[in-house]
Motif scaffolding. Structure first.
Motif, PDB file in Angstrom:
ATOM      1  N   ILE A   1       0.847  -1.177   0.241  1.00 42.86           N
ATOM      2  CA  ILE A   1       0.075   0.083   0.002  1.00 42.86           C
ATOM      3  C   ILE A   1       1.093   1.163  -0.290  1.00 42.86           C
ATOM      4  N   LEU A   2       2.039   1.318   0.756  1.00 41.60           N
ATOM      5  CA  LEU A   2       2.732   2.364   0.876  1.00 41.60           C
ATOM      6  C   LEU A   2       3.652   2.508  -0.455  1.00 41.60           C
ATOM      7  N   LEU A   3       3.896   1.473  -1.144  1.00 43.73           N
ATOM      8  CA  LEU A   3       4.491   1.496  -2.429  1.00 43.73           C
ATOM      9  C   LEU A   3       3.487   2.428  -3.421  1.00 43.73           C
ATOM     10  N   VAL A   4       2.283   2.039  -3.321  1.00 44.08           N
ATOM     11  CA  VAL A   4       1.232   2.753  -4.279  1.00 44.08           C
ATOM     12  C   VAL A   4       1.238   4.082  -3.645  1.00 44.08           C
ATOM     13  N   VAL A   5       1.164   4.188  -2.284  1.00 43.28           N
ATOM     14  CA  VAL A   5       0.952   5.764  -1.911  1.00 43.28           C
ATOM     15  C   VAL A   5       2.424   6.686  -2.512  1.00 43.28           C
ATOM     16  N   MET A   6       3.473   5.981  -2.468  1.00 44.71           N
ATOM     17  CA  MET A   6       4.665   6.863  -2.967  1.00 44.71           C
ATOM     18  C   MET A   6       4.403   7.175  -4.415  1.00 44.71           C
ATOM     19  N   VAL A   7       4.048   6.214  -5.242  1.00 44.96           N
ATOM     20  CA  VAL A   7       3.689   6.474  -6.602  1.00 44.96           C
ATOM     21  C   VAL A   7       2.708   7.595  -6.654  1.00 44.96           C
ATOM     22  N   ILE A   8       1.745   7.693  -5.960  1.00 47.19           N
ATOM     23  CA  ILE A   8       0.623   8.548  -6.007  1.00 47.19           C
ATOM     24  C   ILE A   8       1.244  10.063  -5.601  1.00 47.19           C
ATOM     25  N   LEU A   9       1.997   9.968  -4.376  1.00 52.44           N
ATOM     26  CA  LEU A   9       2.678  11.238  -3.946  1.00 52.44           C
ATOM     27  C   LEU A   9       3.624  11.654  -4.894  1.00 52.44           C
ATOM     28  N   ALA A  10       4.339  11.050  -5.553  1.00 45.87           N
ATOM     29  CA  ALA A  10       5.303  11.575  -6.564  1.00 45.87           C
ATOM     30  C   ALA A  10       4.569  12.116  -7.832  1.00 45.87           C
ATOM     31  N   THR A  11       3.235  11.561  -8.194  1.00 47.69           N
ATOM     32  CA  THR A  11       2.275  12.169  -9.342  1.00 47.69           C
ATOM     33  C   THR A  11       1.970  13.341  -8.834  1.00 47.69           C
ATOM     34  N   ILE A  12       1.622  13.400  -7.567  1.00 46.84           N
ATOM     35  CA  ILE A  12       0.702  14.939  -7.047  1.00 46.84           C
ATOM     36  C   ILE A  12       2.151  15.964  -6.876  1.00 46.84           C
ATOM     37  N   VAL A  13       3.045  15.597  -5.873  1.00 41.62           N
ATOM     38  CA  VAL A  13       4.108  16.383  -5.329  1.00 41.62           C
ATOM     39  C   VAL A  13       5.443  15.840  -5.863  1.00 41.62           C
ATOM     40  N   PRO A  14       5.573  15.726  -7.058  1.00 36.73           N
ATOM     41  CA  PRO A  14       7.235  15.464  -7.381  1.00 36.73           C
ATOM     42  C   PRO A  14       8.141  16.214  -6.843  1.00 36.73           C
ATOM     43  N   VAL A  15       9.442  15.361  -6.651  1.00 36.41           N
ATOM     44  CA  VAL A  15      10.462  16.451  -5.925  1.00 36.41           C
ATOM     45  C   VAL A  15      11.472  16.587  -7.551  1.00 36.41           C
ATOM     46  N   SER A  16      11.976  17.581  -7.563  1.00 32.78           N
ATOM     47  CA  SER A  16      12.644  18.074  -8.792  1.00 32.78           C
ATOM     48  C   SER A  16      13.522  19.366  -8.425  1.00 32.78           C
ATOM     49  N   GLY A  17      14.420  19.520  -9.373  1.00 29.86           N
ATOM     50  CA  GLY A  17      15.539  20.685  -9.371  1.00 29.86           C
ATOM     51  C   GLY A  17      16.396  20.236  -8.244  1.00 29.86           C
ATOM     52  N   GLU A  18      16.950  21.237  -7.646  1.00 33.58           N
ATOM     53  CA  GLU A  18      17.881  21.378  -6.293  1.00 33.58           C
ATOM     54  C   GLU A  18      17.331  20.347  -5.087  1.00 33.58           C
ATOM     55  N   PRO A  19      16.280  20.301  -5.011  1.00 32.87           N
ATOM     56  CA  PRO A  19      15.728  19.386  -3.780  1.00 32.87           C
ATOM     57  C   PRO A  19      15.803  17.961  -4.156  1.00 32.87           C
ATOM     58  N   ALA A  20      15.423  17.502  -5.594  1.00 33.69           N
ATOM     59  CA  ALA A  20      15.626  16.368  -6.077  1.00 33.69           C
ATOM     60  C   ALA A  20      17.278  15.503  -5.990  1.00 33.69           C
ATOM     61  N   GLU A  21      18.129  16.659  -5.936  1.00 36.26           N
ATOM     62  CA  GLU A  21      19.536  16.165  -5.956  1.00 36.26           C
ATOM     63  C   GLU A  21      19.905  15.955  -4.504  1.00 36.26           C
ATOM     64  N   ILE A  22      19.354  16.779  -3.673  1.00 35.37           N
ATOM     65  CA  ILE A  22      19.591  16.484  -2.351  1.00 35.37           C
ATOM     66  C   ILE A  22      19.126  15.180  -1.856  1.00 35.37           C
ATOM     67  N   PHE A  23      17.691  14.854  -2.150  1.00 32.10           N
ATOM     68  CA  PHE A  23      16.982  13.681  -1.982  1.00 32.10           C
ATOM     69  C   PHE A  23      17.849  12.611  -2.449  1.00 32.10           C
ATOM     70  N   ARG A  24      18.412  12.592  -3.710  1.00 33.85           N
ATOM     71  CA  ARG A  24      19.162  11.609  -4.202  1.00 33.85           C
ATOM     72  C   ARG A  24      20.196  11.190  -3.338  1.00 33.85           C
ATOM     73  N   VAL A  25      20.926  12.424  -3.086  1.00 34.10           N
ATOM     74  CA  VAL A  25      22.038  11.893  -2.009  1.00 34.10           C
ATOM     75  C   VAL A  25      21.602  11.377  -0.786  1.00 34.10           C
TER      76      VAL A  25
END
Length: 331
Positions: free
Chosen positions: A12-36
């Motif tokens: 269920i949480l995997l599905v929630v992550m997909v939905i969350l990424a669809t609604i509020v995707p992380v991008s730009g500089e925050p995405a790079e920090i999140f990747r690290v």
């Protein structure tokens, strides 16, 4: 532990992550920090995986080379062969990116935790399952990039060199795993005291990776490229290849004369693919590609294999109870 015909909390949480990424995707500089941050979590996760594997399991299981060779054949020969043979059918139905993801899934190593858990529940050879699944993951860090280089990027990127990817994967996954194994006597006693925290960290790391992967894909227009019919084709493709592999993994060990406990270990280790290692590998191997399309097949296959293996493991547990004694190697 195994919930049949139902979605467990992690799914269920995997599905929630997909939905969350669809609604509020992380991008730009925050995405790079999140990747690290995610990479640090992945390294810690594989450090803990290394600490879980007992030396006794390695010694006991490594001698069973015929079993490991057969699991290796299913994982890195039969699976890829089926994926490549299905290309004339799947490529028109799925498109190039999703087919790449399906083929990448076929190139991945086996799972570790669930292979051991299902083998234990079904009263199979747990020691062999521990060794075989763990070795599959270690070997896969080198074999999977080579297969991706040769069969996926071989024609589209003639100058693609898997060496740098192998080094990056080794630094991210293998080095922490070895460190965990070396420090097992210090780390594992503490892990035993907080098993729920270890499990939560394990699952949280995978959820972070999935969220990051799908965020990038959504920003690149993932849901404009996939429709319901394509998803249905993908589910059918994943179900079909799992059925074929499971039939082979069930009958071939019998024909080769393995005992019942070994047959069970081969069945569960040889028919599964890892999500935990697969998504981090995809991030490295498919940098610059629409990552959501690449990891979607392994996410779907992962859930199907858990449901099917749960049913089979529980059935065999009742069937084998009088005959086969399970032994614990996870100290």
């Amino acid at each position: 532990m195994l919930k049949l015909f139902a979605l467990d909390r992690f799914t269920i949480l995997l599905v929630v992550m997909v939905i969350l990424a669809t609604i509020v995707p992380v991008s730009g500089e925050p995405a790079e920090i999140f990747r690290v941050v995610t990479n640090v979590a992945i390294a810690i996760l594989f450090f803990l995986h290394g600490a879980k594997l007992s030396r006794e399991a390695i010694v006991k299981g490594i001698l069973h080379w015929r079993l490991h060779a057969l699991v290796f054949a299913f994982t890195f020969i039969v699976f890829p062969a089926l994926g490549l043979l299905a290309k004339p059918i799947l490529l028109p139905l799925l498109g190039q990116q999703l087919y790449w993801g399906f083929l990448f899934m076929c190139f991945l190593p086996s799972t570790v935790q669930s292979s051991i858990a299902f083998t234990s529940v079904a009263r199979g050879n747990v020691a062999a399952a521990v060794c075989s699944a763990s070795f599959s993951n270690l070997i896969g860090m080198f074999i999977t990039p080579v297969l991706v280089s040769f069969f996926i990027f071989g024609r589209s990127q003639h100058n693609y060199d898997p060496t740098s990817s192998i080094i990056e994967i080794a630094l991210l996954l293998l080095v922490p795993f070895i460190a965990g194994q070396l420090l097992r006597s210090y780390v594992y006693p503490y892990m035993q005291k907080v098993p729920n925290i270890v499990k939560a960290f394990d699952q949280s790391t995978i959820l972070m990776v999935v969220y990051g992967a799908f965020s990038g894909a959504v920003v690149a227009g993932l849901w404009h490229q996939i429709n319901g019919l394509t998803l249905l084709y993908l589910v059918i493709a994943c179900s079909s290849i799992l059925t074929i592999i499971m039939l082979l993994a069930y009958f071939v060990p019998k024909w080769l004369g393995f005992n019942r406990a070994d047959q069970i270990a081969i069945f569960f280790c040889g028919s599964k693919k890892t999500l935990a290692s697969g998504v981090p590998m995809a991030q490295i191997l498919f940098a610059g590609q629409p990552l959501g399309m690449i990891v979607l097949p392994i996410m779907i296959f992962h859930q199907i294999q858990l449901m099917v293996c749960g049913i089979i493991a529980n059935h065999w547990s009742r069937q084998n109870k009088p005959e086969i004694k399970s032994s614990s190697v996870m100290e």
